[in-house]
Design an enzyme around this catalytic site. Structure first.
Site, PDB file in Angstrom:
ATOM      1  CB  SER A 197      -0.970  -0.203   1.348  1.00  0.00           C
ATOM      2  OG  SER A 197      -2.183   0.836   0.983  1.00  0.00           O
ATOM      3  CG  ASP A 240      -7.193  -4.355  -2.337  1.00  0.00           C
ATOM      4  OD1 ASP A 240      -8.100  -3.774  -1.602  1.00  0.00           O
ATOM      5  OD2 ASP A 240      -6.120  -3.757  -2.415  1.00  0.00           O
ATOM      6  CG  HIS A 252      -5.558  -3.213   1.147  1.00  0.00           C
ATOM      7  ND1 HIS A 252      -5.187  -2.751  -0.191  1.00  0.00           N
ATOM      8  CD2 HIS A 252      -4.879  -2.338   1.957  1.00  0.00           C
ATOM      9  CE1 HIS A 252      -4.285  -1.583   0.158  1.00  0.00           C
ATOM     10  NE2 HIS A 252      -4.162  -1.296   1.398  1.00  0.00           N
TER      11      HIS A 252
END
Length: 271
Positions: A82, A217, A245
Site C-alpha cells: 500500500s 482487494d 488488501h
C-alpha cells in the site's frame, strides 16, 4: 539461512506496522530466507509521536537506515504494501546497488518523471463519497506546519481491508489490527511528494520492479491496481486470487510463493 537465500525487507502500509507481516516472515524463514519486517516512524512500536515526524523522509528513516546498513555485496528484496510502495521507491532511488528488486503489493508504485504523490492523487480520484466510512481525519501541528492524518474506523477495516480471509482467521486478524493500528499520514503536504525530479532512471528506474495484484482487494480495486501498473511501465505483474488488501494475512502462502519465485526462480516452496 540456506545457501542462496535472499534477504527480504518488508514495509507495511498506512497506519499499520511490522506486526502485519508475521505470517509471511515465518514462511520466508522456513523456506531458507532472511525476513525483516520494519516499523516506519510513528508506526507499530516505533516510539515517536506523529507530530514529531514532519516529513516523509523522517517517516521512512527506519527503512533507509536498514538498507544503508546492508553489507557490501548484499542485494535486498524490498517489499512495500500500500503506502509502503513509496517508502521502498525512495530506498531504491537512494541505494539502487543494494536492491535486487522492489515488490509493490497492491501498493503505490511511482514512476520516473512524476511526483510520488500522483499515486495517491490517482487513487483519490477513483473512490466514491463515503469510502472511508467511520474513519476520522485529524489535524497535526508540526515544525513544517499543519498536516492531516487518518484514524481507520472498525467498519472500514471489516468491510474493505480485512474482508477475504476465512471467517475465523479474519476475526482474529481484524481484532489484532484494532488493537495495534495507529493514526497514519500520507504526507501529501510534504514537498518531497511534489518533486518530479526525485526518482531517476539511473537509480530507481534501474531496479527490477514487480507489482502484485490482490484480485479481491475491496479498498483498491483490480482496475485501480492495473492503473498503477500503467502509470509506471516496465514492472512485472503477479496476481493473487481471492486476496484482500491485507494479502500478507489473507493469502500468506501464496504471497510468499510470489516473492520467492521472483528472486530465485523457484516455485511453491512456502508452507
Amino acid at each position: 539461512m540456506e545457501s542462496g537465500g535472499k534477504h527480504f525487507i518488508l514495509v507495511h502500509g498506512l497506519a499499520h506496522g511490522a506486526w502485519c507481516w508475521y505470517k509471511v516472515v515465518a514462511r520466508l524463514r522456513a523456506a531458507g530466507h532472511r525476513a525483516t519486517a520494519l516499523d516506519m516512524a510513528v508506526s507499530g512500536v516505533h516510539p515517536a509521536s506523529l507530530h514529531e515526524v514532519s516529513s516523509f523522509e523522517d517517516y521512512s528513516r527506519p527503512l533507509l537506515d536498514a538498507v544503508a546498513a546492508a553489507a557490501d555485496g548484499e542485494r535486498l528484496v524490498l517489499v512495500g504494501h500500500s503506502l509502503g510502495g513509496l517508502n521502498i521507491a525512495l530506498a531504491m532511488e537512494r541505494f539502487p546497488e543494494k536492491v535486487a528488486a522492489g515488490v509493490f503489493l497492491t501498493a503505490s508504485m511511482p514512476r520516473v518523471g512524476s511526483h510520488m504523490g500522483i499515486t495517491i492523487e490517482e487513487f483519490m480520484k477513483t473512490i466514491k463519497p463515503g469510502f472511508f466510512m467511520d474513519s476520522k481525519t485529524i489535524v497535526l501541528n508540526t515544525d513544517q506546519g499543519s498536516r492531516t492524518a487518518v484514524v481507520f474506523g472498525p467498519n472500514l477495516l471489516a468491510a474493505k481491508i480485512y474482508d477475504q480471509s476465512p471467517a475465523e482467521v479474519t476475526k482474529l486478524d481484524l481484532e489484532l489490527a484494532k488493537l495495534l493500528l495507529r493514526p497514519g499520514s500520507q504526507f501529501m503536504e510534504d514537498p518531497m511528494m511534489k518533486d518530479e525530479t526525485l526518482l531517476t532512471d539511473g537509480n530507481y528506474g534501474s531496479v527490477k520492479r514487480v507489482f502484485v495484484i490482490a484480485k479481491a482487494d475491496s479498498s483498491s480495486t483490480e482496475e485501480m491496481q492495473r492503473r498503477m501498473v500503467d502509470l509506471s511501465p516496465g514492472a512485472e505483474v503477479e496476481e493473487i486470487a481471492e486476496a484482500d488488501h491485507m494479502a500478507m494475512l489473507s493469502k500468506p502462502t501464496e504471497l510468499c510463493d510470489v516473492l520467492v519465485k521472483n528472486v530465485s526462480g523457484c516455485h511453491y516452496i512456502c508452507r
